[in-house]
Design an enzyme around this catalytic site. Structure first.
Site, PDB file in Angstrom:
ATOM      1  N   ASP A 131      -3.177   8.429  -0.879  1.00  0.00           N
ATOM      2  CA  ASP A 131      -3.513   7.341   0.043  1.00  0.00           C
ATOM      3  C   ASP A 131      -4.962   6.918  -0.188  1.00  0.00           C
ATOM      4  O   ASP A 131      -5.281   5.740  -0.350  1.00  0.00           O
ATOM      5  CB  ASP A 131      -3.300   7.860   1.478  1.00  0.00           C
ATOM      6  CG  ASP A 131      -3.746   6.887   2.549  1.00  0.00           C
ATOM      7  OD1 ASP A 131      -3.485   5.681   2.395  1.00  0.00           O
ATOM      8  OD2 ASP A 131      -4.348   7.342   3.550  1.00  0.00           O
TER       9      ASP A 131
ATOM     10  N   GLU B 212       0.826   5.357  12.637  1.00  0.00           N
ATOM     11  CA  GLU B 212      -0.514   4.918  13.007  1.00  0.00           C
ATOM     12  C   GLU B 212      -0.611   3.406  13.181  1.00  0.00           C
ATOM     13  O   GLU B 212      -1.265   2.928  14.097  1.00  0.00           O
ATOM     14  CB  GLU B 212      -1.523   5.385  11.949  1.00  0.00           C
ATOM     15  CG  GLU B 212      -2.937   5.401  12.489  1.00  0.00           C
ATOM     16  CD  GLU B 212      -3.979   5.654  11.404  1.00  0.00           C
ATOM     17  OE1 GLU B 212      -3.601   6.129  10.328  1.00  0.00           O
ATOM     18  OE2 GLU B 212      -5.153   5.372  11.660  1.00  0.00           O
ATOM     19  N   ASP B 213       0.024   2.657  12.316  1.00  0.00           N
ATOM     20  CA  ASP B 213      -0.218   1.216  12.304  1.00  0.00           C
ATOM     21  C   ASP B 213       0.915   0.347  12.841  1.00  0.00           C
ATOM     22  O   ASP B 213       0.775  -0.870  12.898  1.00  0.00           O
ATOM     23  CB  ASP B 213      -0.544   0.758  10.866  1.00  0.00           C
ATOM     24  CG  ASP B 213      -1.870   1.335  10.382  1.00  0.00           C
ATOM     25  OD1 ASP B 213      -2.700   1.685  11.252  1.00  0.00           O
ATOM     26  OD2 ASP B 213      -2.066   1.439   9.165  1.00  0.00           O
TER      27      ASP B 213
ATOM     28  N   ASP C 255     -22.588  13.635 -26.628  1.00  0.00           N
ATOM     29  CA  ASP C 255     -21.180  14.071 -26.583  1.00  0.00           C
ATOM     30  C   ASP C 255     -20.427  13.433 -25.423  1.00  0.00           C
ATOM     31  O   ASP C 255     -20.284  13.995 -24.361  1.00  0.00           O
ATOM     32  CB  ASP C 255     -21.058  15.603 -26.545  1.00  0.00           C
ATOM     33  CG  ASP C 255     -21.971  16.229 -25.505  1.00  0.00           C
ATOM     34  OD1 ASP C 255     -22.869  15.527 -25.004  1.00  0.00           O
ATOM     35  OD2 ASP C 255     -21.772  17.401 -25.184  1.00  0.00           O
TER      36      ASP C 255
ATOM     37  N   HIS D 220       3.904   6.727   5.507  1.00  0.00           N
ATOM     38  CA  HIS D 220       2.710   7.405   6.009  1.00  0.00           C
ATOM     39  C   HIS D 220       1.873   6.617   7.004  1.00  0.00           C
ATOM     40  O   HIS D 220       1.163   7.205   7.803  1.00  0.00           O
ATOM     41  CB  HIS D 220       1.835   7.923   4.843  1.00  0.00           C
ATOM     42  CG  HIS D 220       0.911   6.902   4.258  1.00  0.00           C
ATOM     43  ND1 HIS D 220       1.268   6.076   3.224  1.00  0.00           N
ATOM     44  CD2 HIS D 220      -0.369   6.573   4.583  1.00  0.00           C
ATOM     45  CE1 HIS D 220       0.246   5.294   2.923  1.00  0.00           C
ATOM     46  NE2 HIS D 220      -0.767   5.569   3.743  1.00  0.00           N
TER      47      HIS D 220
ATOM     48  N   HIS E 119       0.819  -1.219   0.000  1.00  0.00           N
ATOM     49  CA  HIS E 119       0.000   0.000   0.000  1.00  0.00           C
ATOM     50  C   HIS E 119       0.855   1.272   0.000  1.00  0.00           C
ATOM     51  O   HIS E 119       0.755   2.077  -0.939  1.00  0.00           O
ATOM     52  CB  HIS E 119      -0.996  -0.052   1.160  1.00  0.00           C
ATOM     53  CG  HIS E 119      -1.630   1.254   1.491  1.00  0.00           C
ATOM     54  ND1 HIS E 119      -2.474   1.907   0.623  1.00  0.00           N
ATOM     55  CD2 HIS E 119      -1.528   2.038   2.582  1.00  0.00           C
ATOM     56  CE1 HIS E 119      -2.874   3.045   1.185  1.00  0.00           C
ATOM     57  NE2 HIS E 119      -2.309   3.142   2.370  1.00  0.00           N
TER      58      HIS E 119
END
Ligand code: MN
Length: 727
Positions: free
Chosen positions: A139, A76-77, A260, A72, A48
């Protein structure tokens, strides 16, 4: 998944100054940190951030942005800390990773789509650097591309809706139309699959009908222009299902009417060539009136430039054309990212300088200030926009936008007037704080309410918003009116009681008729305000009770001074000076310091309620001619209030004297509110101390103790100010 060297090569291909070592380290660091974490697709999690970095290489972003993309999700993870990233990759990247993390956390706290506009602003306000926003959008784009792997229908739908409401328009605002279109289309596939399939069916139908049209038109246009010596590239492109769908909705076109579906972009070599190409095309094909727009001489607010026109092309097909230079094309697709990438390469691309990215951003801000559009502002790659606003959350995730400088009390009023009125304090991000605390972006505020709380006059100084101020004033006025009603009721009752009457319903009903009042409260209100006197009410119901003015004055004073010479006369009943009324419609006369325990008398002042004087006040004689304004009063024994009082003393002029005096006062639980000092001689000085005390006893005990201290030669209570005694 893109390999490490591929990614680094890609960055180096457009940015010769790329820091390859740093990129390599970021790649390895993130791989290790994410370890064997997996995505919903079953892919290693690390795929990712690598894909996100890959998306950003398409935008030609710098090393710091690419590294931020790789890192990134680490804070957080994974166990990674801000400090660790700062140590390894520097402050700039650490700040950016932190910024992306903060935005992701905000994402979790909201998602009421009705508040999309506010949420977009919050995201922009949170991103201190435009690159943070770009990483966040990339992201989201990658998460949308892999959305179908998520098993929960509800979660997929929520993410898609959020993308449609928040991120796609955000990408559009900063001119990143490719991002916007892809985000919209991926969301569309989740939110309205059936509609999208219908559009797709019609599209392939139209494609079959005009199978070679794309290349046919391209060839025709290119050769027409080449004849005139114009070298151009023609990009033919089918519109995205969602933009077709939106057009159908907005213009109420049916699928059958839809024609169109192609848009052509003619990329020229110079701005002049754009106009020349336009001339050639308009001479060659019939153009559709009303469709020509010149965004070159008047660029769109986000910097977009192009000439737009629609012509009737080969096969009688309407063809939409956009004519632009290479740079305009780049900016149209990549928006702010293109500006950013060109920012410090103006030597290599002198024509870019003309576009002056920061100028159009400046214009955006001007527009925003006049309140026309909500756009974003970038200044020296810092997003300064919305610094005049703060965005906060309720515990349930509702987003509230307030002006900068707003307090928690403003927030309480913004949620609901009743919540503001009963606010006693707040918890901001779980921390108990006073309600005057200034708010910051992303704060979560829980309002603590008190059952008996009521707004005070001083609250007006603790709020910033007009709404809160108006609500406080309204509540104060309402309460004042209620206090006037209560005061008027008490005044009527006490006067009636003095006459041996009971001021009950039936008796007062009679007054309503005589005095033309619609109801009792209005009558009480006017008595409380002093517009009419309680004696008027008495006369209305008992005309025979007319008494001389002089005797009324005597009556009011008699009960107080307690020297009743008229044995037959009843002592007047008294109005209690109680805590609720005190301070709003009952106030103590300026310059006087009566205390519970002192005899007092009230004077009804028109529009102000009752002003309380010590019974011995020399000023009272002024009201001899208007005795109806005097009301007998007594202190409410249950009152918890503290009252202003004053002590005059002469102290020994010596170091430490003052602290002994103040300590003595403090020992009696009295509040010093003011202290003034008059130098009398080298040895002594005169002091005036204003203190808040409970009553006369409290005061007397305190004075006794002050006198007992070795540093004071004299101490006396002041009942009225010196200038009052002179009159
Ligand atoms: Mn992510």
């Amino acid at each position: 998944m893109m390999r490490q060297y591929e990614l680094v090569d890609r960055v180096s291909s457009y940015d010769p100054r790329a820091n390859e070592d740093l990129l390599n380290r970021a790649y390895v660091f993130a791989t290790q940190k994410h370890g064997d974490q997996k995505r919903a697709s079953g892919d290693p999690y690390f795929s990712h951030p690598v894909e996100v970095a890959g998306i950003l290489t398409d935008l030609h972003l710098d090393t710091a942005s690419i590294a931020t993309a790789l890192l990134h999700d680490t804070i957080e993870d994974t166990e990674t800390t801000f400090g660790e990233i700062e140590d390894l990759f520097g402050r700039e990247i650490a700040d950016m990773v932190n910024g992306v993390t903060k935005m992701s956390l905000l994402e979790l706290s909201s998602a009421d789509t009705a508040q999309a506009e506010n949420f977009r602003k919050l995201l922009v306000a949170t991103a201190s650097d435009i690159r943070i926003l770009l990483v966040k959008l990339a992201d989201r784009l990658h998460n949308m591309r892999t959305l179908h792997f998520i098993k929960s229908d509800e979660k997929r739908r929520r993410i898609a809706q959020e993308t449609m409401d928040i991120y796609a328009p955000l990408a559009g605002r900063i001119g990143m139309h490719n991002f916007r279109e892809e985000l919209e289309d991926l969301s569309f596939a989740e939110i309205n699959k059936d509609a999208r399939e219908l559009v797709m069916e019609r599209l392939s139908e139209l494609n079959e009908q005009s199978s070679d049209m794309l290349s046919e038109i391209s060839t025709a246009v290119t050769s027409q222009l080449l004849e005139q010596g114009l070298v151009v590239e023609v990009h033919g492109r089918q519109k995205r299902p969602f933009s077709i769908w939106r057009k159908m909705q907005n213009k109420s076109i049916s699928l059958e009417q839809l024609s169109d579906i192609f848009a052509y972009r003619i990329v020229t070599q110079s701005e002049d060539d754009c106009y020349r190409a336009l001339g050639v095309l308009h001479r060659t094909y019939r153009f559709v009136p009303g469709r020509y727009k010149d965004f070159i001489s008047t660029p769109k607010i986000n910097g977009y430039q192009s000439l737009h026109t629609t012509v009737i092309g080969p096969n009688n097909q309407r063809v939409e054309l956009q004519i632009r230079t290479r740079e305009m094309h780049d900016i149209a697709n990549r928006g702010i990212a293109a500006h950013w990438a060109y920012k410090d390469k103006q030597d290599e691309h002198p024509d870019i300088a003309k576009i002056e990215p920061f100028n159009w951003l400046q214009d955006m801000v001007e527009q925003l200030k006049t309140g026309e559009t909500a756009e974003e502002f970038l200044e020296n790659t810092k997003l300064e926009l919305f610094t005049d606003q703060v965005f906060c959350f309720t515990p349930k995730g509702r987003l509230i936008a307030l002006p900068r400088g707003a307090t928690a009390l403003d927030f309480a009023y913004a949620v609901h007037t009743a919540i503001g009125n009963s606010c006693v304090g707040v918890r901001i991000n779980g921390l108990k704080l006073p309600f005057r605390t200034l708010l910051k972006n992303g704060d979560e505020i829980e309002v603590v309410r008190g059952e008996n709380q009521m707004p005070l006059e001083s609250w007006v100084h603790h709020v910033r918003t007009g709404k809160a101020r108006a609500a406080i004033r309204h509540s104060l006025r309402e309460r004042e009116e209620a206090d006037f009603v209560a005061l008027g009721g008490q005044m009527i009752e006490s006067l009636f009681a003095a006459e041996g009457l009971q001021a009950d319903g039936t008796l007062l009903e009679r007054a309503l008729g005589v005095m033309h009042y619609a109801n009792l409260d209005l009558l009480r209100l006017d008595v409380g305000r002093g517009d009419i006197s309680a004696a008027d009410v008495l006369l209305a119901v008992m005309p025979k009770k007319r008494r001389g003015r002089r005797s009324m004055f005597a009556g009011a004073m008699r009960g107080l001074i307690g020297r009743s010479s008229h044995k037959s006369a009843q002592r007047p009943a008294m109005l209690p000076l109680n805590g609720a009324l005190y301070g709003t419609v009952v106030n103590i006369a300026q310059g006087y310091f009566p205390l519970p325990g002192d005899e007092i008398v009230g004077v009804v002042m028109m529009g102000q309620g009752v002003v309380v004087y010590p019974a011995a006040a020399p000023d009272l004689i002024e009201f001899e001619a208007t005795p109806e304004r005097l009301v007998a009063m007594k202190w409410d024994e249950k009152t918890q209030s503290l009252f202003a009082s004053r002590v005059q003393m002469t102290a020994v002029n010596r170091t430490g004297s003052l602290s002994i005096i103040t300590q003595t006062i403090a020992d009696f639980d009295a509040n010093i509110t003011n202290l003034s000092f008059i130098q009398k001689s080298d040895d002594f000085c005169d002091l005036t101390v204003d203190v808040e005390v409970r009553d006369v006893n409290h005061m007397n005990q305190m004075i006794g103790a002050i006198r007992g201290s070795r540093v004071v030669s004299e101490a006396n209570r002041v009942i009225f100010r010196a200038d009052k005694t002179e009159s």
